[in-house]
Write a protein that holds these residues in place. Structure first.
Motif, PDB file in Angstrom:
ATOM      1  N   UNK A 116       0.824  -1.198   0.000  1.00  0.00           N
ATOM      2  CA  UNK A 116       0.000   0.000   0.000  1.00  0.00           C
ATOM      3  C   UNK A 116       0.862   1.252   0.000  1.00  0.00           C
ATOM      4  N   UNK A 161      -1.179  -2.118  -8.086  1.00  0.00           N
ATOM      5  CA  UNK A 161      -2.268  -2.821  -8.760  1.00  0.00           C
ATOM      6  C   UNK A 161      -1.907  -4.296  -8.951  1.00  0.00           C
ATOM      7  N   UNK A 214      -3.462  -6.759 -10.199  1.00  0.00           N
ATOM      8  CA  UNK A 214      -3.776  -7.456 -11.451  1.00  0.00           C
ATOM      9  C   UNK A 214      -2.721  -7.149 -12.506  1.00  0.00           C
ATOM     10  N   UNK A 270      -1.063 -10.729   5.344  1.00  0.00           N
ATOM     11  CA  UNK A 270      -1.203  -9.448   4.652  1.00  0.00           C
ATOM     12  C   UNK A 270      -1.397  -9.645   3.153  1.00  0.00           C
ATOM     13  N   UNK A 282      -4.852 -10.672   2.527  1.00  0.00           N
ATOM     14  CA  UNK A 282      -5.772  -9.543   2.675  1.00  0.00           C
ATOM     15  C   UNK A 282      -5.731  -8.635   1.450  1.00  0.00           C
ATOM     16  N   UNK A 283      -4.532  -8.394   0.929  1.00  0.00           N
ATOM     17  CA  UNK A 283      -4.398  -7.551  -0.264  1.00  0.00           C
ATOM     18  C   UNK A 283      -5.132  -8.186  -1.442  1.00  0.00           C
ATOM     19  N   UNK A 306      -8.801  -7.817  -1.086  1.00  0.00           N
ATOM     20  CA  UNK A 306      -9.303  -6.444  -1.202  1.00  0.00           C
ATOM     21  C   UNK A 306      -9.326  -5.979  -2.653  1.00  0.00           C
ATOM     22  N   UNK A 307      -8.534  -6.622  -3.512  1.00  0.00           N
ATOM     23  CA  UNK A 307      -8.455  -6.186  -4.901  1.00  0.00           C
ATOM     24  C   UNK A 307      -9.827  -6.304  -5.556  1.00  0.00           C
ATOM     25  N   UNK A 308     -10.191  -5.298  -6.356  1.00  0.00           N
ATOM     26  CA  UNK A 308     -11.538  -5.267  -6.917  1.00  0.00           C
ATOM     27  C   UNK A 308     -11.901  -6.504  -7.731  1.00  0.00           C
ATOM     28  N   UNK A 309     -10.933  -7.154  -8.344  1.00  0.00           N
ATOM     29  CA  UNK A 309     -11.265  -8.297  -9.173  1.00  0.00           C
ATOM     30  C   UNK A 309     -11.372  -9.615  -8.408  1.00  0.00           C
ATOM     31  N   UNK A 310     -11.254  -9.557  -7.084  1.00  0.00           N
ATOM     32  CA  UNK A 310     -11.196 -10.797  -6.298  1.00  0.00           C
ATOM     33  C   UNK A 310     -12.379 -11.705  -6.594  1.00  0.00           C
ATOM     34  N   UNK A 334     -14.915 -13.194   1.426  1.00  0.00           N
ATOM     35  CA  UNK A 334     -14.046 -12.050   1.292  1.00  0.00           C
ATOM     36  C   UNK A 334     -13.970 -11.384   2.651  1.00  0.00           C
ATOM     37  N   UNK A 354     -12.586  -8.392   4.762  1.00  0.00           N
ATOM     38  CA  UNK A 354     -12.021  -7.071   4.518  1.00  0.00           C
ATOM     39  C   UNK A 354     -11.166  -6.656   5.698  1.00  0.00           C
ATOM     40  N   UNK A 355      -9.930  -6.330   5.374  1.00  0.00           N
ATOM     41  CA  UNK A 355      -8.975  -5.928   6.396  1.00  0.00           C
ATOM     42  C   UNK A 355      -9.412  -4.594   6.997  1.00  0.00           C
ATOM     43  N   UNK A 356      -9.432  -4.519   8.324  1.00  0.00           N
ATOM     44  CA  UNK A 356      -9.813  -3.263   8.977  1.00  0.00           C
ATOM     45  C   UNK A 356      -8.603  -2.382   9.213  1.00  0.00           C
TER      46      UNK A 356
END
Ligand SMILES: Nc1ncnc2c1ncn2[C@@H]1O[C@H](COP(=O)(O)OP(=O)(O)OP(=O)(O)O)[C@@H](O)[C@H]1O
Ligand SMILES: Nc1ncnc2c1ncn2[C@@H]1O[C@H](COP(=O)(O)OP(=O)(O)OP(=O)(O)O)[C@@H](O)[C@H]1O
Ligand code: SF4
Ligand code: SF4
Ligand SMILES: [Mg+2]
Ligand SMILES: [Mg+2]
Lengths: 343, 334
Positions: free
Chosen positions: B62, B227, B229, B263, B266-267, B270-274, B279, B281-283
């Motif tokens: 990140x 990114x 992807x 981690x 989690x990444x 969180x990626x939009x294409x998951x 799922x 979501x990491x807080x």
């Protein structure tokens, strides 16, 4: 020309935009930034507007909010109808500025990509979340502050009693975006327009914000227009999607249907550009860029705007602009060859 | 820990082109007049890595995780606070300023913002001939021919030679930046978010170009991106950074299919294409790099954290051949 009844609006969409045209009159010429956009969104529904840079997504949102400077931007055609809680439909374009300012931030709210430029650095978070409550709901300072704390809690800000007195620069990007959402939701709007609200954020924070928006939207049965350039996000957030290309909606329909069964060559081509190493069956897939470049907004091509880049193009595509046609009840496309486009 | 010693990661006969050990960088943060003490941003902490000739190593993490700083340290655009960077047997720390300048022909950089990285008052031709002159002693006609050849290599043409950067679109400018990076015939390029500012159709074009050139020229690449992807498409191996530390390193497919560090998992989720089923979501958010958490730096957000996680910094250890993670737990299902 578009036939308004091609798109089957449900009884009363919260927002229906019909054949909207917003043009900029600049020294270099007329930029037809939005040129015949039709879309609608229902209560409790999210419509994603997706498209590449310059396709007219933001100008569409800003026109609905009536936030464009009158000096250069002119709405030269179309209508924008908003159906309020009072069951009355209003043509937003016909409203006086005063009447519009009663709706803006109250019935219709907007969130922008960059929270730093839309939050005022000299006011506390509490002042800014409380402002629409004071303006539209007549709350006094103390009441607004208490409500602001409650709203900050709802958008997932920890120790809201403390954060309410913080200034925007004291918060992280993700927290500022949460504050923006709290400001937008303060008056419980019927329609929320979110313009790339997560583009500047890290993926983990983006996932948090998307989750939050989705949850709040469902709780409140809000209608939401979610603007993004990321087709992958569309699947997660939206029920329906409108794909924009060069100032027009070229395809619109239910998300699953449009992504699995695109009926416009541009949508198909966009899907082929998305990096993913493996296709559904686990094989490596190579990226397929779209040949050519975006048309110049000052001189868009005649006929179908995508023809110069389209692998399906025929001579007929250059002659006249294709109309939006329904492929079935809920799915429309602006392509004369849609029936031949294999999924 | 020496990644290079593992025969699964690098064939034994192939010496790494770039090899880094114990790399750290602290940026001083000055105290203020109200008595706040001088502190340091711990941007990069104890990073080891290798890049083989012709290999593409991805760096993900990140914002603020130290990706750009790692890239700049590798090219010695910033001085490390500790650690060594060895390029093809040469310790960069042993080079004087002049030697370093000459040595840079082997290692180039491409940035996210192609406009900022090109001089607006220089024609594309001049921008390309500058490194040809500096690093390859080419002048006049020879340099011009070579510059045109470079333009053609990146899909532009001689017509573009006399134009200024402002006449080009974002994708074209990134092509020019790539041509310029290639001018000195480098063996290693650090590409820092090279396609992040581009629209997806242009991004696909530039990614294809980079991939083709990388293979054709046998370039080694450090490909920095947030990114996942994009990284999946172009890299051979991926290194995941968090708060300046390496969390996980593995071959790309292995990392995406079987992430071993919480981690990384989690990444990916969180990626939009998951596409996975559940799922999580990491807080929370990344803590301040001025005062990173003790022990495992990820523990404040880790759903699997134990009391021990606060005690010592987990070592990067091999969990499967060529797959390393810095996490003490092996009993978690990701
Ligand atoms: N104030 C303005 N004056 C003149 N032209 C404008 C103005 N605002 C936008 N435009 C032009 O209108 C077109 C549409 O812009 P818009 O901002 O709606 O694109 P977008 O789809 O939101 O793109 P992005 O993904 O980059 O945000 C572009 O060609 C843009 O340059
Ligand atoms: N020149 C500098 N002076 C002070 N702090 C710095 C400097 N450069 C980087 N940092 C800090 O070091 C940390 C790592 O920064 P870096 O730019 O390497 O992160 P990154 O992973 O590339 O992030 P991004 O995704 O935002 O580009 C950050 O906390 C950053 O603020
Ligand atoms: S109308 Fe013609 S040019 Fe336009 S998208 Fe359809 S096939 Fe392509
Ligand atoms: S060491 Fe502990 S805190 Fe760190 S990733 Fe592993 S389980 Fe989580
Ligand atoms: Mg926009
Ligand atoms: Mg960076």
């Amino acid at each position: 020309m578009l036939q308004p009844d091609t798109i089957q609006h449900s009884a009363h969409p919260v927002l229906s935009v019909t054949d909207l045209k917003t043009h900029f009159f600049t020294d270099a010429g007329v930029i037809k930034a939005v040129n015949g956009v039709t879309l609608s969104v229902n209560e409790g529904e999210t419509l994603a507007i997706v498209g590449e840079s310059g396709s007219g997504k933001s100008v569409t949102g800003l026109t609905v909010m009536r936030l464009l400077a009158r000096t250069t931007a002119k709405v030269v055609g179309g209508s924008i109808h908003f159906h309020g809680r009072d069951n009355v439909s209003t043509d937003l374009l016909a409203l006086s500025e005063k009447a519009m300012s009663r709706i803006r931030g109250h019935d219709i709210a907007m969130i922008f990509q960059d929270p730093m430029s839309s939050l005022n650095p000299v006011f506390t978070v509490g002042d800014q979340v409380g402002e629409p409550l004071r303006v539209h709901k007549g709350l006094n300072k103390r009441e607004a502050r208490l409500q602001a704390i409650e709203l900050l809690r709802q958008v997932g800000i920890s120790s809201p009693e403390k954060r309410v007195d913080a200034y925007p620069h004291e918060l992280s990007g993700g927290m500022r975006q949460r504050v923006m959402i709290a400001v937008a939701l303060a008056c419980d709007p019927r329609l929320l327009i979110a313009d790339e609200p997560t583009t500047a954020l890290d993926v983990t924070i983006q996932a948090q914000i998307i989750d939050l928006l989705r949850k709040l939207q469902q709780e409140r049965r809000m209608a939401m227009v979610f603007v993004t350039h990321d087709l992958k996000l569309v699947k997660q957030i939206a029920d329906r999607v409108a794909v924009m290309y060069a100032s027009q909606v070229v395809e619109e329909g239910p998300v699953d249907e449009v992504l699995a069964n695109p009926r416009h060559p541009y949508t198909r081509a966009l899907l082929d550009c998305i990096p993913s190493r493996r296709d559904g069956s686990g094989n490596r897939r190579s990226l397929q860029p779209i040949p050519g470049t975006m048309p110049n907004p000052l001189s868009p091509p005649a006929g179908c705007r995508f023809h110069a880049r389209c692998s399906y193009a025929l001579p007929a595509c250059i002659v006249s602009e294709p109309e939006l046609q329904a492929t079935d009840g809920k799915h429309v496309t602006r392509c004369i060859r849609w029936q031949e486009i294999a999924p | 820990m020496m990644l290079a010693e593992n025969s699964e990661v690098q064939p034994v006969d192939q010496r790494p082109l770039v090899s880094v050990t114990g790399l750290s960088k602290q940026f001083p943060v000055r105290g203020n007049s109200w008595g706040a003490p001088a502190q340091a941003v711990r941007a990069v902490e104890d990073v080891d890595l290798t890049v083989a000739p012709g290999e593409v190593l991805g760096v993900v993490g990140e914002s603020g995780s130290g990706k750009s700083t790692v890239g700049r340290l590798l090219l010695r655009l910033v001085e490390p606070s500790a650690g060594k960077v060895i390029f093809d047997g040469q310790d960069l720390g042993d080079l004087g300023p002049d030697e370093l300048r000459k040595f840079r022909r082997h290692m180039q950089m491409i940035f996210q913002d192609p406009f900022a990285s090109l001089n607006a008052r220089m024609t594309v031709g001049d921008a390309l001939m500058e490194p040809l002159k500096l690093h390859r002693q080419q002048r006049g006609r020879a340099a011009e021919d070579e510059a045109v050849a470079l333009l053609e290599k990146v899909g532009l043409s001689a017509d573009h030679f006399k134009r200024y950067p402002r006449a080009f679109s974002g994708g074209q400018r990134q092509r020019i930046a790539i041509a310029r990076a290639l001018a000195s015939s480098p063996r290693f390029i650090v590409a820092d978010e090279p396609v992040s500012a581009l629209d997806v159709s242009v991004q696909a074009e530039v990614l294809n170009l980079m991939q083709n050139l990388q293979q054709e020229l046998g370039l080694a690449l450090l490909f920095i991106s947030h990114d996942l992807s994009v990284v999946e498409v172009i890299t051979d191996r991926v290194m995941v950074l968090y708060l300046g530390r390496v969390m996980e390193v593995a071959r790309t497919e292995e990392l995406y299919d079987n992430p071993a560090h919480p981690y990384t998992a989690a990444l990916l989720q969180a990626a939009p294409g998951y596409a996975g089923e559940s799922r999580q979501i990491l807080g929370g958010e990344i803590p301040s790099p001025i005062a990173p958490p003790s022990g495992c730096v990820f523990r404040t957000r880790c759903p699997f954290a134990l009391a021990e996680c606060a005690q010592t910094v987990p070592a990067l250890r091999e969990v499967r051949p060529g797959h390393y993670k810095a996490c003490i737990r092996d009993d978690i299902a990701l």
